[in-house]
Motif scaffolding. Structure first.
Motif, short mmCIF file in Angstrom:
data_model
loop_
_atom_site.label_atom_id
_atom_site.label_comp_id
_atom_site.label_asym_id
_atom_site.label_seq_id
_atom_site.Cartn_x
_atom_site.Cartn_y
_atom_site.Cartn_z
N UNK A 104 0.85 -1.19 0.00
CA UNK A 104 0.00 0.00 0.00
C UNK A 104 0.88 1.25 0.00
N UNK A 105 0.51 2.24 -0.77
CA UNK A 105 1.24 3.50 -0.79
C UNK A 105 0.65 4.51 0.17
N UNK A 106 1.06 5.75 0.03
CA UNK A 106 0.59 6.80 0.92
C UNK A 106 -0.82 7.26 0.57
N UNK A 107 -1.26 7.01 -0.65
CA UNK A 107 -2.60 7.40 -1.07
C UNK A 107 -3.62 6.45 -0.46
N UNK A 108 -4.49 6.95 0.40
CA UNK A 108 -5.46 6.12 1.11
C UNK A 108 -6.48 5.48 0.19
N UNK A 109 -6.67 6.04 -0.99
CA UNK A 109 -7.67 5.52 -1.92
C UNK A 109 -7.10 4.49 -2.90
N UNK A 110 -5.81 4.20 -2.79
CA UNK A 110 -5.18 3.25 -3.70
C UNK A 110 -4.58 2.09 -2.91
N UNK A 111 -5.39 1.04 -2.76
CA UNK A 111 -4.90 -0.15 -2.05
C UNK A 111 -4.13 -1.05 -3.01
N UNK A 112 -3.29 -1.92 -2.44
CA UNK A 112 -2.50 -2.85 -3.26
C UNK A 112 -2.66 -4.27 -2.71
N UNK A 113 -2.25 -5.23 -3.52
CA UNK A 113 -2.47 -6.64 -3.17
C UNK A 113 -1.47 -7.17 -2.16
N UNK A 114 -0.30 -6.62 -2.07
CA UNK A 114 0.74 -7.05 -1.12
C UNK A 114 1.07 -8.54 -1.25
N UNK A 115 1.16 -9.02 -2.47
CA UNK A 115 1.44 -10.44 -2.68
C UNK A 115 2.65 -10.69 -3.58
N UNK A 116 3.44 -9.65 -3.85
CA UNK A 116 4.69 -9.81 -4.59
C UNK A 116 5.82 -9.60 -3.58
N UNK A 117 6.40 -10.71 -3.12
CA UNK A 117 7.28 -10.69 -1.95
C UNK A 117 8.65 -11.27 -2.26
N UNK A 118 9.65 -10.74 -1.59
CA UNK A 118 11.00 -11.31 -1.64
C UNK A 118 11.52 -11.40 -0.21
N UNK A 119 11.98 -12.59 0.17
CA UNK A 119 12.46 -12.85 1.53
C UNK A 119 13.98 -13.03 1.52
N UNK A 120 14.61 -12.61 2.62
CA UNK A 120 16.06 -12.75 2.74
C UNK A 120 16.46 -12.88 4.20
N UNK A 121 17.17 -13.95 4.52
CA UNK A 121 17.77 -14.12 5.85
C UNK A 121 19.26 -14.32 5.65
#
Length: 285
Positions: A104-121
């Motif tokens: 999600x960005x700073x614009x409250x009216x523009x939601x995002x899916x949050x399902x493109x992820x990269x993990x690193x340990x």
């Protein structure tokens, strides 16, 4: 599936005319919703995988080094729609990063899916795993001598610190091996902070052997794979039981060493990705 007024009306109409009815199909998403007999339930079919290309990006990947994490975020992310999250528990020896490319960005009216992820340990070095793995674990006289010999090059001597050199630790280890069949007699603390241990042969009570045991020593090892070395102080401990000695060591504040090494990785990721950075857990399902 929750039905809208439109859905209820379509099901009622389908029962009246006795044939399936297309309900709100989304051609752009390649999804079809149809009311089907005999129970006139709604069924949704997703044919988006048959399209020449996906409708949007989404992925879950795991990378193995800092540069790969940074490059993936730069390749797919943006400064307005991507975030980086760091979950750090230094006392438990854990550090991990999650990059959300479509957050999600700073614009409250523009939601995002949050399902493109990269993990690193970050992967711990073999030296770090070995020394922390035997932290506070008692070893027999012979096993301790072997451990010191196998990891001799990790022992660091700081000039003017009074800490033992690698060669001095090796001499001590060899002395341990030479006295493995002897019986412990006494321990005398020395002015330089070490301990003088006396042993006697089981078959000759008049034979004494003495060796100096260093109470403190230091190792110089990388925390992470292919990382810079850090000095880690250690305390040497021993216990006498049934005339035999058990040795172990205690690493001093490994959490602070891990924190120092992690701060370098964190600073690099912050600087090179430029994405908003948060300490915490994003709770991605």
């Amino acid at each position: 599936m929750e039905l809208t007024e439109h859905d209820n009306f379509a099901e009622t109409l389908a029962r009246e005319i006795k044939q399936p009815i297309d309900i709100g199909s989304n051609k752009d998403a390649a999804k079809t919703r149809i009311a089907l007999p005999p129970g006139w339930h709604l069924e949704e079919k997703d044919d988006s995988k048959l399209l020449p290309t996906p409708l949007r990006k989404y992925a879950k990947v795991r990378v193995r080094d800092t540069e790969s994490f940074i490059e993936y975020m730069k390749r797919h992310g943006s400064l307005t729609d991507s975030t980086v999250w760091c979950l750090a528990d230094y006392t438990q020896g854990r550090i991990a990063f999650t990059g959300i490319v479509n957050d999600h960005g700073e614009d409250a009216d523009k939601a995002a899916w949050r399902d493109h992820l990269v993990h690193f340990s970050p992967a711990f070095s073999e030296e770090w795993n070995r020394w922390t793995g035997f932290h506070k674990k008692p070893m027999s006289q012979t096993d301790f001598a072997s451990f010191i010999e196998d990891n001799l090059r990790d022992i660091a001597s700081v000039e003017g610190s009074g800490l033992p050199t690698g060669s001095a630790m090796l001499e001590m280890a060899l002395s341990f091996e030479a006295t493995q069949d002897m019986r412990f007699k006494s321990a005398i603390r020395l002015s330089n902070g070490g301990v003088n241990l006396s042993f006697v042969q089981d078959d000759d009570a008049q034979t004494l052997q003495k060796m100096a045991v260093f109470e403190r020593f230091a190792i110089g090892i990388p925390v992470f794979w292919s990382g810079d070395p850090y000095q880690v102080d250690a305390r040497l401990r021993y216990r006498v039981r049934d005339g035999k000695l058990n040795f172990w060591y205690e690493l001093v504040r490994t959490d602070k060493i891990l924190e120092a090494a992690s701060s370098t990785v964190i600073a690099t990721i912050k600087d090179k990705t430029g994405a908003p950075f948060f300490f915490g857990e994003p709770f991605i399902s």
